[in-house]
Design a protein around this motif. Structure first.
Motif, PDB file in Angstrom:
ATOM      1  N   ALA A  64       0.837  -1.205   0.000  1.00  0.00           N
ATOM      2  CA  ALA A  64       0.000   0.000   0.000  1.00  0.00           C
ATOM      3  C   ALA A  64       0.870   1.251   0.000  1.00  0.00           C
ATOM      4  CB  ALA A  64      -0.926  -0.013   1.208  1.00  0.00           C
ATOM      5  N   ALA A  65       1.955   1.208   0.767  1.00  0.00           N
ATOM      6  CA  ALA A  65       2.874   2.343   0.802  1.00  0.00           C
ATOM      7  C   ALA A  65       3.543   2.566  -0.553  1.00  0.00           C
ATOM      8  CB  ALA A  65       3.933   2.128   1.885  1.00  0.00           C
ATOM      9  N   ASP A  66       3.913   1.484  -1.226  1.00  0.00           N
ATOM     10  CA  ASP A  66       4.502   1.612  -2.561  1.00  0.00           C
ATOM     11  C   ASP A  66       3.604   2.459  -3.466  1.00  0.00           C
ATOM     12  OD1 ASP A  66       6.481  -0.199  -1.724  1.00  0.00           O
ATOM     13  OD2 ASP A  66       5.464  -1.918  -2.636  1.00  0.00           O
ATOM     14  N   ILE A  67       2.326   2.198  -3.389  1.00  0.00           N
ATOM     15  CA  ILE A  67       1.345   2.840  -4.268  1.00  0.00           C
ATOM     16  C   ILE A  67       1.064   4.279  -3.812  1.00  0.00           C
ATOM     17  CG2 ILE A  67      -1.068   2.752  -5.030  1.00  0.00           C
ATOM     18  CD1 ILE A  67      -0.825  -0.381  -4.612  1.00  0.00           C
ATOM     19  N   LEU A  68       0.782   4.436  -2.528  1.00  0.00           N
ATOM     20  CA  LEU A  68       0.304   5.729  -2.028  1.00  0.00           C
ATOM     21  C   LEU A  68       1.428   6.723  -1.781  1.00  0.00           C
ATOM     22  CD1 LEU A  68      -2.544   4.441   0.302  1.00  0.00           C
ATOM     23  CD2 LEU A  68      -2.776   5.522  -1.940  1.00  0.00           C
ATOM     24  N   LEU A  69       2.670   6.247  -1.724  1.00  0.00           N
ATOM     25  CA  LEU A  69       3.815   7.158  -1.601  1.00  0.00           C
ATOM     26  C   LEU A  69       3.877   8.108  -2.786  1.00  0.00           C
ATOM     27  CD1 LEU A  69       6.393   7.810   0.066  1.00  0.00           C
ATOM     28  CD2 LEU A  69       7.602   6.123  -1.326  1.00  0.00           C
ATOM     29  N   TYR A  70       3.260   7.719  -3.895  1.00  0.00           N
ATOM     30  CA  TYR A  70       3.245   8.538  -5.108  1.00  0.00           C
ATOM     31  C   TYR A  70       1.840   9.072  -5.415  1.00  0.00           C
ATOM     32  CZ  TYR A  70       7.733   6.329  -5.327  1.00  0.00           C
ATOM     33  OH  TYR A  70       8.995   5.896  -4.981  1.00  0.00           O
ATOM     34  N   HIS A  71       0.912   8.894  -4.489  1.00  0.00           N
ATOM     35  CA  HIS A  71      -0.487   9.257  -4.751  1.00  0.00           C
ATOM     36  C   HIS A  71      -0.958   8.631  -6.066  1.00  0.00           C
ATOM     37  CE1 HIS A  71      -1.130  12.994  -1.929  1.00  0.00           C
ATOM     38  NE2 HIS A  71      -1.084  11.842  -1.281  1.00  0.00           N
ATOM     39  N   ALA A  72      -0.549   7.376  -6.287  1.00  0.00           N
ATOM     40  CA  ALA A  72      -0.936   6.699  -7.536  1.00  0.00           C
ATOM     41  C   ALA A  72      -2.442   6.517  -7.584  1.00  0.00           C
ATOM     42  CB  ALA A  72      -0.234   5.357  -7.647  1.00  0.00           C
ATOM     43  N   THR A  73      -3.019   6.848  -8.711  1.00  0.00           N
ATOM     44  CA  THR A  73      -4.471   6.747  -8.886  1.00  0.00           C
ATOM     45  C   THR A  73      -4.880   5.435  -9.542  1.00  0.00           C
ATOM     46  OG1 THR A  73      -4.261   7.928 -10.996  1.00  0.00           O
ATOM     47  CG2 THR A  73      -4.773   9.250  -9.034  1.00  0.00           C
ATOM     48  N   HIS A  74      -3.929   4.774 -10.214  1.00  0.00           N
ATOM     49  CA  HIS A  74      -4.233   3.532 -10.926  1.00  0.00           C
ATOM     50  C   HIS A  74      -3.075   2.549 -10.781  1.00  0.00           C
ATOM     51  CE1 HIS A  74      -6.934   6.444 -12.799  1.00  0.00           C
ATOM     52  NE2 HIS A  74      -7.692   5.433 -13.143  1.00  0.00           N
ATOM     53  N   VAL A  75      -3.420   1.266 -10.653  1.00  0.00           N
ATOM     54  CA  VAL A  75      -2.421   0.205 -10.557  1.00  0.00           C
ATOM     55  C   VAL A  75      -2.823  -0.930 -11.498  1.00  0.00           C
ATOM     56  CG1 VAL A  75      -1.280  -1.479  -9.064  1.00  0.00           C
ATOM     57  CG2 VAL A  75      -1.884   0.757  -8.154  1.00  0.00           C
ATOM     58  N   PRO A  76      -2.019  -1.211 -12.537  1.00  0.00           N
ATOM     59  CA  PRO A  76      -2.314  -2.381 -13.377  1.00  0.00           C
ATOM     60  C   PRO A  76      -1.942  -3.657 -12.628  1.00  0.00           C
ATOM     61  CG  PRO A  76      -0.327  -1.258 -14.142  1.00  0.00           C
ATOM     62  CD  PRO A  76      -0.864  -0.436 -13.010  1.00  0.00           C
ATOM     63  N   VAL A  77      -2.915  -4.521 -12.424  1.00  0.00           N
ATOM     64  CA  VAL A  77      -2.687  -5.745 -11.654  1.00  0.00           C
ATOM     65  C   VAL A  77      -3.417  -6.913 -12.297  1.00  0.00           C
ATOM     66  CG1 VAL A  77      -2.350  -4.642  -9.410  1.00  0.00           C
ATOM     67  CG2 VAL A  77      -4.671  -5.211 -10.147  1.00  0.00           C
ATOM     68  N   GLY A  78      -2.992  -8.107 -11.931  1.00  0.00           N
ATOM     69  CA  GLY A  78      -3.737  -9.310 -12.268  1.00  0.00           C
ATOM     70  C   GLY A  78      -4.821  -9.546 -11.228  1.00  0.00           C
ATOM     71  N   GLU A  79      -5.735 -10.438 -11.544  1.00  0.00           N
ATOM     72  CA  GLU A  79      -6.841 -10.740 -10.624  1.00  0.00           C
ATOM     73  C   GLU A  79      -6.335 -11.154  -9.239  1.00  0.00           C
ATOM     74  OE1 GLU A  79     -10.043 -10.566 -10.507  1.00  0.00           O
ATOM     75  OE2 GLU A  79     -10.641 -10.075 -12.547  1.00  0.00           O
ATOM     76  N   ASP A  80      -5.187 -11.863  -9.197  1.00  0.00           N
ATOM     77  CA  ASP A  80      -4.697 -12.377  -7.928  1.00  0.00           C
ATOM     78  C   ASP A  80      -4.129 -11.281  -7.026  1.00  0.00           C
ATOM     79  OD1 ASP A  80      -2.612 -12.009  -9.709  1.00  0.00           O
ATOM     80  OD2 ASP A  80      -1.408 -13.652  -8.913  1.00  0.00           O
ATOM     81  N   GLN A  81      -3.922 -10.086  -7.583  1.00  0.00           N
ATOM     82  CA  GLN A  81      -3.413  -8.976  -6.787  1.00  0.00           C
ATOM     83  C   GLN A  81      -4.489  -7.943  -6.469  1.00  0.00           C
ATOM     84  OE1 GLN A  81      -0.392  -8.436  -5.408  1.00  0.00           O
ATOM     85  NE2 GLN A  81       0.404 -10.388  -6.108  1.00  0.00           N
ATOM     86  N   LYS A  82      -5.687  -8.147  -6.982  1.00  0.00           N
ATOM     87  CA  LYS A  82      -6.748  -7.151  -6.785  1.00  0.00           C
ATOM     88  C   LYS A  82      -7.027  -6.924  -5.298  1.00  0.00           C
ATOM     89  CE  LYS A  82     -11.508  -6.094  -8.099  1.00  0.00           C
ATOM     90  NZ  LYS A  82     -12.757  -6.605  -8.726  1.00  0.00           N
ATOM     91  N   GLN A  83      -6.925  -7.971  -4.480  1.00  0.00           N
ATOM     92  CA  GLN A  83      -7.201  -7.847  -3.053  1.00  0.00           C
ATOM     93  C   GLN A  83      -6.253  -6.854  -2.389  1.00  0.00           C
ATOM     94  OE1 GLN A  83      -6.462 -11.293  -0.518  1.00  0.00           O
ATOM     95  NE2 GLN A  83      -8.385 -10.951   0.572  1.00  0.00           N
ATOM     96  N   HIS A  84      -5.011  -6.800  -2.864  1.00  0.00           N
ATOM     97  CA  HIS A  84      -4.052  -5.874  -2.278  1.00  0.00           C
ATOM     98  C   HIS A  84      -4.397  -4.427  -2.608  1.00  0.00           C
ATOM     99  CE1 HIS A  84      -1.312  -9.507  -2.106  1.00  0.00           C
ATOM    100  NE2 HIS A  84      -1.386  -9.096  -0.868  1.00  0.00           N
ATOM    101  N   VAL A  85      -4.946  -4.186  -3.796  1.00  0.00           N
ATOM    102  CA  VAL A  85      -5.372  -2.826  -4.129  1.00  0.00           C
ATOM    103  C   VAL A  85      -6.584  -2.442  -3.282  1.00  0.00           C
ATOM    104  CG1 VAL A  85      -6.078  -1.255  -5.976  1.00  0.00           C
ATOM    105  CG2 VAL A  85      -4.434  -3.070  -6.452  1.00  0.00           C
ATOM    106  N   GLU A  86      -7.468  -3.404  -3.030  1.00  0.00           N
ATOM    107  CA  GLU A  86      -8.604  -3.136  -2.152  1.00  0.00           C
ATOM    108  C   GLU A  86      -8.126  -2.782  -0.746  1.00  0.00           C
ATOM    109  OE1 GLU A  86     -10.743  -6.766  -2.620  1.00  0.00           O
ATOM    110  OE2 GLU A  86     -11.694  -6.149  -4.509  1.00  0.00           O
ATOM    111  N   LEU A  87      -7.086  -3.486  -0.263  1.00  0.00           N
ATOM    112  CA  LEU A  87      -6.513  -3.147   1.044  1.00  0.00           C
ATOM    113  C   LEU A  87      -5.907  -1.744   1.015  1.00  0.00           C
ATOM    114  CD1 LEU A  87      -5.664  -4.099   3.940  1.00  0.00           C
ATOM    115  CD2 LEU A  87      -3.466  -4.704   2.923  1.00  0.00           C
TER     116      LEU A  87
END
Length: 338
Positions: A138-161
């Protein structure tokens, strides 16, 4: 601050845990390249801090980190158009990861299915990092205020977290500081399967090298593996629906569609009723055409590790230019004296 005020920004990364495969390319890197120069700022990372949730030989980790970076570059990630670096060069990832460990709830971590899958019956003996790493993600993503993350279905839960952590931080501190990041899930081959068993995901840790296409495979190896890929006796069906109970056939059609940048329907339209003696050589030829140049360029880059390191060091400087003010503001919001 409303979500629309955030700069449209993509963040994603690949863990250097030993060898890139076709699954990494089609499920991630190819999409990273396609998203460059469009509507988003693009930030791509080799998430080496995630790799050490399980023990890594230091020499192997260095090689694997550079191999992922080489894979990005060889496939077309342009360090002038995108920010490209390895995670450990930007200490803000670890710092915000700790702050988020104090925002996230234990119950949320207990629901993470990937931990259960990786830890298995040995959960008491695995590292704390393996349990808590979704907070770092989550920190990896939000450290940049990222608005979008390309992920596979198996990683979708981490974006929800990540969304849950952002929402709780914003609620607890009565701010609208972190965005609600959106997962981007698209493409026919988001989950590339094993060439010997279409019910299992293609993995770098599989028993046989014939199960997977490695991104460092040469043209002959790529062609051989596709020609020897497991299939069923029936020809290709007349419709996509006919692939439903045929995992190996579906996987090969998915791969063809992703490599050719067409739909599964278009593949079936061209090859309906065709036998594997026609389809597999065509797939092998398409794969060699797309992948062999990447393999050759990766090998050239791997022979010049200093160049890879220079590119990642420059990318880390650019990453800090974006992330340092965001991290500083997060500390300020939480009340730290700095």
């Amino acid at each position: 601050m409303a979500d629309t005020a955030f700069t449209p920004r993509v963040f994603s990364g690949i863990k250097p845990s030993g060898g890139l495969t076709l699954g990494n390319y089609l499920g991630a890197i190819k999409r990273f390249v396609d998203m460059q120069g469009g509507d988003f700022e693009t930030i791509y990372c080799v998430v080496d801090m995630h790799a050490v949730t399980v023990w890594q030989d230091p020499a192997d980790l260095r090689v694997a980190t550079r191999e992922v970076a080489a894979g990005y570059l060889a496939a077309g990630v342009d360090p002038e158009k995108s920010v490209l670096f390895n995670q450990s060069r930007v200490t803000g990832h670890a710092e915000l990861g700790w702050l988020f460990s104090c925002v996230a709830r234990v119950g949320w971590m207990n629901r993470m299915t990937q931990f259960k899958d990786k830890a298995g019956k040995n959960a008491e003996a695995v590292s704390l990092g393996l349990y808590a790493y979704p907070a770092l993600m989550a920190a990896d993503i939000l450290l940049y205020h990222a608005t979008h993350v390309p992920v596979g279905e198996d990683q979708k839960q981490h974006v929800e977290l990540t969304r849950d952590i952002a929402a709780k931080f914003n609620h607890d501190y009565k701010v609208d500081f972190f965005p609600q990041t959106n997962p981007v899930i698209e493409g026919p081959a988001m989950r590339v399967m094993n060439l010997r068993d279409g019910t299992k995901k293609m993995s770098k840790s599989g028993e046989s090298d014939m199960e997977r296409i490695n991104m460092l495979d040469d043209a002959d190896a790529i062609a051989k593996k596709f020609k020897k890929a497991r299939t069923d006796p029936a020809p290709l069906p007349e419709t996509v629906e006919g692939l439903a109970d045929r995992p190996e056939a579906r996987n090969l059609v998915n791969i063809y569609a992703a490599l050719a940048d067409i739909t599964n329907e278009a593949v079936i339209e061209e090859y309906a009723g065709a036998g594997w003696g026609r389809f597999k050589p065509a797939l092998a030829e398409l794969a060699v055409e797309n992948l062999a140049p990447i393999s050759s360029e990766m090998k050239r880059l791997m022979d010049d590790p200093a160049e890879i390191d220079r590119i990642m060091a420059r990318g880390a400087e650019r990453a800090r230019e974006i992330s340092d003010p965001i991290l500083a503001k997060a500390y300020d919001i939480m009340g730290f004296v700095r």
